[in-house]
Design an enzyme around this catalytic site. Structure first.
Site, PDB file in Angstrom:
ATOM      1  N   ASP A 103      18.224  21.618 -33.684  1.00  0.00           N
ATOM      2  CA  ASP A 103      18.596  21.427 -32.597  1.00  0.00           C
ATOM      3  C   ASP A 103      19.365  20.284 -32.230  1.00  0.00           C
ATOM      4  O   ASP A 103      18.193  19.129 -32.601  1.00  0.00           O
ATOM      5  CB  ASP A 103      16.376  20.895 -31.874  1.00  0.00           C
ATOM      6  CG  ASP A 103      17.075  20.602 -30.479  1.00  0.00           C
ATOM      7  OD1 ASP A 103      18.275  20.685 -29.889  1.00  0.00           O
ATOM      8  OD2 ASP A 103      16.288  19.513 -29.576  1.00  0.00           O
TER       9      ASP A 103
ATOM     10  N   ASP B 105      11.731  16.612 -30.636  1.00  0.00           N
ATOM     11  CA  ASP B 105      12.675  17.359 -31.453  1.00  0.00           C
ATOM     12  C   ASP B 105      12.038  17.810 -32.686  1.00  0.00           C
ATOM     13  O   ASP B 105      12.777  19.493 -32.656  1.00  0.00           O
ATOM     14  CB  ASP B 105      13.784  16.680 -31.721  1.00  0.00           C
ATOM     15  CG  ASP B 105      14.085  15.413 -31.009  1.00  0.00           C
ATOM     16  OD1 ASP B 105      14.323  15.774 -30.337  1.00  0.00           O
ATOM     17  OD2 ASP B 105      14.047  14.014 -30.597  1.00  0.00           O
TER      18      ASP B 105
ATOM     19  N   GLU C 199      21.189  25.602 -32.603  1.00  0.00           N
ATOM     20  CA  GLU C 199      21.224  24.862 -30.487  1.00  0.00           C
ATOM     21  C   GLU C 199      22.739  24.171 -30.228  1.00  0.00           C
ATOM     22  O   GLU C 199      23.604  23.680 -30.783  1.00  0.00           O
ATOM     23  CB  GLU C 199      20.430  24.474 -30.294  1.00  0.00           C
ATOM     24  CG  GLU C 199      19.585  24.653 -28.636  1.00  0.00           C
ATOM     25  CD  GLU C 199      18.890  23.798 -28.102  1.00  0.00           C
ATOM     26  OE1 GLU C 199      19.011  23.000 -27.467  1.00  0.00           O
ATOM     27  OE2 GLU C 199      17.528  24.424 -28.306  1.00  0.00           O
TER      28      GLU C 199
ATOM     29  N   GLU D  93       0.984  -1.092  -0.197  1.00  0.00           N
ATOM     30  CA  GLU D  93      -0.267  -0.192   0.184  1.00  0.00           C
ATOM     31  C   GLU D  93       0.694   1.585   0.597  1.00  0.00           C
ATOM     32  O   GLU D  93       0.915   2.224   0.895  1.00  0.00           O
ATOM     33  CB  GLU D  93      -0.926   0.314   1.015  1.00  0.00           C
ATOM     34  CG  GLU D  93      -2.001  -0.979   1.151  1.00  0.00           C
ATOM     35  CD  GLU D  93      -3.134  -0.691   0.384  1.00  0.00           C
ATOM     36  OE1 GLU D  93      -2.596  -0.496  -0.316  1.00  0.00           O
ATOM     37  OE2 GLU D  93      -3.733  -2.342  -0.704  1.00  0.00           O
TER      38      GLU D  93
END
EC number: 3.1.-.-
Length: 734
Positions: free
Chosen positions: A511, A707, A583, A358
């Protein structure tokens, strides 16, 4: 403690010496052993047959010999060969493992006619000198199997599996664990009638818990042989198609099971823990639950099971908080009990298995104590809990859904796709995908759901099924409207036919990602232009490297240049400028290399004079903190949230369009690049975290990447910035 360590090291040293002696004995003694081996397939003598394969392409298949290494990748062949080796255990081992380690299966692996034809074939043999290397390799491999099978740790694993199989055989009602025909009486239990059914069954989540525990403990106690036990466990669990990645999943050090109420979670843990204590020497198990009253029945039941199966003498209770089981050789296994209100009982312990029952309802400070065991290499934490989604505080384990390491296992009868439909139909308790998977020992029908709703609204979805809305939690809602998505997909203006009225500048955002894992991140590329207040997508790429080499930057740059070349080729009028931003967050050096190679590729294209080239190619330049030199890369920092806000507003307003002639060299031909992009956009969610309510956008959900979407968002953002004289500039002549 030092005596135990010395004894273990002595045994390991003895086994190493024995393997060395066996390797020196070579084929002569092993052939003699094979004659006396009876039906033990591991004692099969070396079969001398020649193969026309260079040594670098050869592999040794245990029990068969030297073959082409393609046979190792044939799952059926490899699994059958290893299965035959371990099948002999049922003949070689007497008593507890007899006839229990190999699940029921058809013994005919080869068609009888094919078998008869094979008997007529005579194989070409190597000469003695040529066969020496193959013979030595074969017996070296077989010696490792002998060492594995003769180890005490392997006997413990085999005994544990055989005992659990017998327990399932009797539907958990008997205790003939050692195969001697004597079954102790068990306390009566009100259960669903079996109607003459003798053998019990396991729910899938119960089998998975068993496999998680067995795979991990086997890896811990077998040491150097841990990599070889996988073939044996594949056989006993009847999972021959399991890949190495799946095996690693079962060996990971944490896993979570969320199971609806009354499905036998704790009931199953009792025999699992009891058998593990009575079989694995020196194992240490921890068990904790949300309250003290929940641990006491489990403590009493495990002690009762052990005394019922093995008598009173090996079982020892200490202060009602731990149970130890003694083995004839003097070793002991121990289990420690503690509640989440007193976690000091498990602090400072050294567990191999830690069961958290639990787990959704334990106290936060107890979670901190439990998580600390992740730092122990030979400890596995198994969280088991109800799928409660009524409160955020009692549903924190559900946050693991979609994690990359697949920690979460959810037992549900409603898939995500049909969840809303089941909510709308008040009599439905399962969707069409899982309606046949409901166990017979639960009552899950429309009447039960209506009764639960009478007591408390939404109690069925939140307390019994799980998956309902969590009150007080920030649920991720789609950020792009359905209307905007449909418009983006269907309405695509032609940039070729309308080039005269469009802006003559293109913006490119790159990127980069330096990884070969196609399930992780790739390089995203977006090429956009402007038409008045709208943005038009000219080209998009999602590029993955096939290998990590020194030419990775060149390959990424070539992908960008080829995308631009196709955009130039289909548009008759040359563009005035192309503004590129690479980037540099992951690697500034690599970003500079990518920008330089893009310039070189475009220079080569310009000299070829095959497409209309732009008047200027400019690169975004950034001055890093503490430097006075501007470099050709873009650092993505706090602009990301603002960029996504700007893009979402523009997209939902219908201001972002896809060109009818959109270029993409990396998206597969049978896939529409716009649909591919929309798949990433549908995964985008806004998450509010912390007391400061920080907003974060993410599209990495359910194993999907974002991306291409990030590249498009940033390209639109950069094309919206006010023009500056120093942001974009050309690179020096190469």
């Amino acid at each position: 403690m030092f005596g135990r360590v010395l004894g273990r090291e002595t045994v390991q040293y003895f086994e190493a010496l024995r393997r060395e002696v066996q390797a020196r004995r070579g084929a002569k003694n092993r052939a003699a052993e094979a004659q006396n081996g009876g039906e033990d397939d591991a004692k099969t003598a070396f079969l001398n047959f020649a193969i026309p394969t260079p040594q670098r392409h050869q592999t040794v298949v245990p029990g068969v010999g030297t073959l082409h290494d393609c046979c190792e990748t044939a799952q059926i062949f490899a699994s059958v060969a290893r299965r035959l080796l371990f099948r002999s255990l049922s003949k070689w081992q007497s008593g507890e493992a007899r006839e229990r380690l190999d699940p029921a299966s058809v013994e005919a692996y080869v068609d009888p006619k094919v078998r008869q034809a094979l008997k007529t074939i005579s194989f070409v043999e190597y000469s003695d000198d040529e066969a020496r290397s193959c013979r030595n390799a074969y017996y070296s491999i077989m010696n490792t199997f002998d060492a594995l099978r003769s180890s005490d740790a392997f006997h413990q694993v085999a005994s544990f599996v055989a005992r659990f199989s017998r327990l399932v055989d009797t539907s958990f009602n008997g205790a003939d664990l050692d195969g001697d025909g004597q079954q102790a009486s068990k306390r009566a239990r009100v259960d669903v009638p079996t109607y003459g059914k003798q053998r019990g069954t396991l729910e899938l989540f119960q089998k998975m818990i068993l496999m998680h525990a067995t795979y991990f403990i086997a890896a811990v106690i077998l040491g150097d042989h841990a990599d070889r036990i996988g073939a044996f466990l594949k056989m006993v669990f009847n999972t021959p198609e399991f890949s190495d990645a799946t095996i690693r999943h079962f060996r990971q050090r944490a896993t979570v099971f969320l199971v609806p109420r009354r499905h036998g979670k704790t009931w199953f843990l009792v025999p699992l823990i009891a058998l593990a204590l009575a079989t694995f020497k020196g194992i240490k198990i921890g068990y904790t639950a949300h309250i003290r009253k929940a641990t006491e029945p489990v403590f009493d039941e495990i002690g009762a099971r052990l005394r019922q199966w093995f008598g009173n003498s090996p079982v020892d209770h200490v202060k009602g908080e731990n149970i130890s089981f003694s083995f004839p050789d003097g070793s002991k296994s121990t289990i420690v009990f503690a509640s989440s209100h007193n976690t000091n009982g498990i602090r400072g312990q050294d567990f191999n298995l830690l069961f958290v029952d639990e787990a959704n309802f334990i106290r936060p400070e107890a979670v901190q104590t439990i998580i600390g065991f992740l730092n122990q290499t030979n400890c596995k934490i198994i969280f088991v809990s109800s799928t409660n989604t009524g409160k955020a505080s009692t549903s924190f384990l559900y946050n693991l859904k979609g994690a990359a390491d697949d920690l979460l296992n959810v037992v549900t009868y409603i898939c995500d796709e049909h969840m809303e439909r089941v909510k709308a139909h008040t009599n439905a308790t399962a969707c069409s995908c899982y309606i046949l998977n409901k166990p017979v020992f639960i009552t899950m029908d429309g009447a039960m759901r209506n009764t639960a709703e009478l007591f408390l609204p939404d109690s069925f979805m939140q307390e019994i099924i799980g998956g309902g809305n969590v009150s007080g939690a920030h649920r991720d809602e789609p950020v792009f409207t359905k209307t905007a998505q449909d418009r983006f997909l269907l309405y695509r203006p032609s940039t070729v036919a309308n080039q005269d009225i469009m802006s003559s500048d293109l913006y490119v955002y790159v990127d980069p990602a330096f990884t070969t894992n196609a399930m992780a991140s790739g390089t995203g590329v977006a090429v956009v232009g402007r038409y008045r207040s709208n943005w038009v997508v000219f080209g998009m790429e999602h590029f993955f490297l096939s290998a990590l080499t020194g030419s990775s930057a060149e390959l990424i740059a070539r992908c960008v240049a080829q995308c631009l070349a196709q955009v130039f080729a289909i548009h008759k009028r040359p563009f005035d400028s192309v503004r590129v931003a690479v980037e540099g967050n992951s690697s500034q050096d690599a970003a500079v290399a990518i920008a330089t190679n893009i310039q070189l590729e475009l220079n080569t294209l310009r000299r070829a004079d095959v497409v209309p080239m732009p008047g200027a190619v400019l690169f975004y330049h950034c001055t890093p903190h503490g430097s006075s030199v501007a470099y050709p890369f873009f650092l993505l920092q706090k602009q990301k949230t603002g960029a996504f806000d700007h893009f979402i507003k523009a997209f939902n307003s219908g201001s972002v369009l896809a060109s009818q002639e959109l270029v993409s060299n990396t998206v597969r031909l049978q896939t529409d690049p716009v649909e591919y992009l929309l798949t990433q956009m549908k995964n985008l969610t806004e998450v509010v975290t912390g007391t400061s309510e920080t907003r974060v956008f993410t599209g990495k959900r359910n194993g999907a990447s974002d991306d291409m979407l990030v590249a498009l968002v940033m390209a639109v953002y950069l094309s919206s910035l006010p023009p500056t004289s120093d942001a974009f500039s050309s690179l020096p002549a190469q």
